[in-house]
Design an enzyme around this catalytic site. Structure first.
Site, PDB file in Angstrom:
ATOM      1  N   HIS A 148       1.779   4.705  -2.737  1.00 37.01           N
ATOM      2  CA  HIS A 148       1.962   6.134  -2.460  1.00 37.01           C
ATOM      3  C   HIS A 148       3.346   6.599  -2.920  1.00 37.01           C
ATOM      4  CE1 HIS A 148      -1.762   6.580  -0.316  1.00 37.01           C
ATOM      5  NE2 HIS A 148      -1.425   5.785   0.677  1.00 37.01           N
ATOM      6  N   HIS A 152       0.841  -1.201   0.000  1.00 33.76           N
ATOM      7  CA  HIS A 152       0.000   0.000   0.000  1.00 33.76           C
ATOM      8  C   HIS A 152       0.879   1.254   0.000  1.00 33.76           C
ATOM      9  CE1 HIS A 152      -3.568   2.415   1.340  1.00 33.76           C
ATOM     10  NE2 HIS A 152      -2.616   3.152   1.897  1.00 33.76           N
ATOM     11  N   GLU A 153       1.877   1.263   0.875  1.00 32.32           N
ATOM     12  CA  GLU A 153       2.756   2.429   0.958  1.00 32.32           C
ATOM     13  C   GLU A 153       3.636   2.568  -0.283  1.00 32.32           C
ATOM     14  OE1 GLU A 153       2.318   4.637   3.159  1.00 32.32           O
ATOM     15  OE2 GLU A 153       0.909   3.454   4.343  1.00 32.32           O
TER      16      GLU A 153
END
Length: 445
Positions: free
Chosen positions: A23, A19-20
């Site tokens: 980003h 998920h990170e």
């Protein structure tokens, strides 16, 4: 316990880090300066800096990770630093950076489903058991041994696919059309079921079973045969499939064992399938003492055999199937959340880390395929949850950006943002408390 904990930490760490990475990847391409990318939380154990000045860190608590960006340029910063600040980016870039995390989780799920379809998986064939009297399936004329081939016109290759196609009709109720093939000649017919809406409570009965739809019990198969046992004397061989025993057609393992135990010293008629050839045999179970009770034994191991089908798709079909399944699962998750809000589905369905850890351990013990499916499901949950318009989550930031766009580029005030973050924090912590309460309620029930 340690195995379950390891499987849980690996799953959560992998999914949150991915998920990170979403980003990070988009932020880097938008020109945002990344100060730190940490795998894990808490005290930093190892660190190094790359040529762009980003600190890559390994932290002590391996439950995910985080990306620290340059939000605002410090006073007196040069023009390049000012341009690299996140809050200095155009609205479209800020939206892209924030949305990239949840989308990365959804892409990961689609990739896993695509990989499984390419790889090919063994799944139970969708052969139905006899429906209980009075159930919708019984009223629609479903019979034991019917092979389910389509749900509402959507072809299904296995029982796993059939269950998925039936989730939506079971959740909201209504009419569902099944296409089944009737043994032994495979004649195709339609069965129309009228379903009522079901609550998918974690401790409640299986909605499919309540509708009268269940997988046929595994067949009883003769395993190892003792050299001096009754089974060998009667002519039974390893691999024989029990088609009938004492007049009962296709008995399950439990039913066949019960038939044998209840007939010590009595002649028992059998019909078995040996390499596609039916054979008629008779045997007399030996009378033996079992804890003071006389029961029948035949001197053979009885195994369970579930008909399986290999589900494998080509590259393009696998990709389409992975994307479609991720989309369908995401929509189903959103609908279930909506039904929880209006009270149509129990809040007991919300699970926390204890339940997730339990499933992580169970699926890891079953095998790689089950564990990968678990990862895909949790990845979808993380992606959908983070897209909810709750301040503090990614979806909350996207909500603020939407308001900013509707206001002609004027961001919401710091006062409104702070109030929203407080409300969002309260909602998130309330959900966390509810999830933990549900976990421990199941644990100590």
């Amino acid at each position: 316990m340690l195995f379950t904990l390891f499987a849980f930490i690996l799953a959560l760490g992998l999914l949150v880090t991915f998920h990170e990475l979403g980003h990070y990847w988009v932020a880097r391409r938008c020109g945002v300066r990344i100060l730190r990318f940490s795998v894990g939380f808490g005290p930093i154990l190892l660190r190094r800096h790359d040529r762009r000045g980003t600190e890559w860190a390994l932290s002590a608590i391996p439950l995910g990770g985080y990306v620290k960006m340059l939000d605002d340029a410090p006073p007196g910063a040069d023009a390049a630093t000012q341009r690299a600040a996140f809050n200095a980016q155009p609205l479209s870039r800020r939206v892209a950076v924030v949305a990239a995390g949840p989308l990365a989780n959804l892409l990961l799920a689609a990739f896993i489903y695509t990989l499984l379809s390419l790889w090919g998986v063994q799944e139970p064939a969708a052969i139905l058991a006899a429906p209980a009297a009075g159930t919708p399936a019984a009223q629609a004329g479903v019979q034991a041994g019917d092979h389910l081939t389509a749900v509402n016109g959507q072809a299904v290759d296995s029982w796993t696919q059939a269950r998925w196609q039936l989730l939506e009709p079971l959740a909201k109720g209504g009419q569902v059309m099944l296409t089944v093939q009737t043994p032994p000649h495979g004649a195709t017919r339609q069965a129309s079921l009228r379903l009522s809406a079901h609550d998918f409570g974690p401790d409640g009965p299986d909605p499919l079973a309540q509708a009268g739809l269940a997988l046929q019990a595994p067949q009883a198969v003769i395993g190892t045969v003792n050299a001096d046992g009754v089974a060998r004397q009667a002519g039974l061989q390893a691999g024989d499939v029990v088609l009938a025993a004492a007049g009962q057609e296709r008995p399950s393992v439990q039913a066949f064992v019960r038939i044998v135990r209840e007939r010590p010293g009595q002649t028992l008629a059998l019909r078995v399938d040996r390499q596609s050839t039916p054979l008629e045999l008779t045997l007399t179970p030996a009378a033996v003492d079992d804890a003071g009770q006389t029961v029948g034994r035949i001197g053979a191991l009885i195994e369970a055999r579930q008909p399986l089908v290999l589900v494998r798709l080509g590259p393009l079909d696998s990709l389409w199937s992975g994307v479609r399944h991720t989309w369908d699962m995401s929509l189903f998750t959103v609908r279930m959340m909506g039904r929880m809000v209006v009270g149509a589905v129990s809040w007991r369905n919300i699970s926390g880390p204890v339940t997730i850890a339990e499933y992580a351990g169970q699926t890891a013990r079953i095998g790689l395929e089950a564990y990968l499916r678990f990862l895909a499901l949790i990845s979808i949950s993380i992606g959908v949850l983070n897209l909810l318009p709750i301040p503090m989550l990614d979806g909350g930031h996207l909500l603020f950006y939407l308001i900013e766009a509707l206001r002609g580029g004027r961001p919401v005030s710091d006062r409104v943002r702070d109030l929203g973050l407080r409300v969002g924090m309260g909602l998130v912590f309330s959900l966390m408390f509810l999830a933990l309460f549900n976990d421990f309620s199941r644990l100590f029930r």
